[in-house]
Motif scaffolding. Sequence first.
Motif, PDB file in Angstrom:
ATOM      1  N   GLN A  18       0.832  -1.203   0.000  1.00 47.44           N
ATOM      2  CA  GLN A  18       0.000   0.000   0.000  1.00 47.44           C
ATOM      3  C   GLN A  18       0.872   1.261   0.000  1.00 47.44           C
ATOM      4  OE1 GLN A  18      -2.208   1.288   3.706  1.00 47.44           O
ATOM      5  NE2 GLN A  18      -3.896   0.393   2.522  1.00 47.44           N
ATOM      6  N   GLN A  19       0.436   2.259  -0.778  1.00 49.31           N
ATOM      7  CA  GLN A  19       1.042   3.587  -0.753  1.00 49.31           C
ATOM      8  C   GLN A  19      -0.081   4.606  -0.771  1.00 49.31           C
ATOM      9  OE1 GLN A  19       3.664   3.106  -4.192  1.00 49.31           O
ATOM     10  NE2 GLN A  19       5.424   3.327  -2.808  1.00 49.31           N
ATOM     11  N   ASP A  20       0.042   5.604   0.053  1.00 47.03           N
ATOM     12  CA  ASP A  20      -0.965   6.664   0.151  1.00 47.03           C
ATOM     13  C   ASP A  20      -2.365   6.115   0.397  1.00 47.03           C
ATOM     14  OD1 ASP A  20       1.017   8.623  -0.338  1.00 47.03           O
ATOM     15  OD2 ASP A  20       0.822   8.290  -2.502  1.00 47.03           O
ATOM     16  N   GLY A  21      -2.448   5.067   1.214  1.00 41.26           N
ATOM     17  CA  GLY A  21      -3.742   4.500   1.583  1.00 41.26           C
ATOM     18  C   GLY A  21      -4.427   3.682   0.505  1.00 41.26           C
ATOM     19  N   GLU A  22      -3.733   3.412  -0.600  1.00 42.44           N
ATOM     20  CA  GLU A  22      -4.320   2.681  -1.730  1.00 42.44           C
ATOM     21  C   GLU A  22      -3.398   1.526  -2.138  1.00 42.44           C
ATOM     22  OE1 GLU A  22      -7.271   3.437  -2.836  1.00 42.44           O
ATOM     23  OE2 GLU A  22      -7.477   5.280  -1.686  1.00 42.44           O
ATOM     24  N   PRO A  23      -3.935   0.540  -2.896  1.00 40.37           N
ATOM     25  CA  PRO A  23      -3.060  -0.503  -3.432  1.00 40.37           C
ATOM     26  C   PRO A  23      -1.953   0.133  -4.281  1.00 40.37           C
ATOM     27  CG  PRO A  23      -5.364  -1.071  -3.780  1.00 40.37           C
ATOM     28  CD  PRO A  23      -5.331   0.345  -3.280  1.00 40.37           C
TER      29      PRO A  23
END
Length: 151
Positions: free
Chosen positions: A94-99
């Motif tokens: 995850q990066q920035d709260g997203e996949p």
Amino acid sequence: MTEDRKRLFLVQVRGLVADERDLHYADFQDGALGPHMDVTPIVPTFSGIATPLSSLLEMCKPLTECTHAVFHASDEFQATVPVGDLGQALLLFQQDGEPLKKGFPVRLLVPDGSSDCLNVKSVVRIEFVKHTAPEQEATFGFKNMVSPAEL
């Protein structure tokens, strides 16, 4: 687009394990795979959230005869890593709260492994295997997938 990535997220765990699994984004996001960790303090060239590979090992329980894990990427790249090198390994998901956008669905990071290949992007399958003559170090490269008709 994020919902599509969540729906398409799949990492298969196969081979010499007590419990083969199909892992989805929720398995990582909801913490079923151990604690979430910010990777930047561990691997400064990366940012995002990862889970320790040790939590996957606890979940799937590699059999005693297992010597290596083969990480298969979506682009036919693969890395074979001795199980002993996986103690500090991470799965970035995850990066920035997203996949992940780059490296989807997960990226393997091995901060203190014996190989020059310390990360593998776009891991879609993890296969636990036994090598009859175990190598001391990890190996990596692209699979040469040529059918007999193409020769």
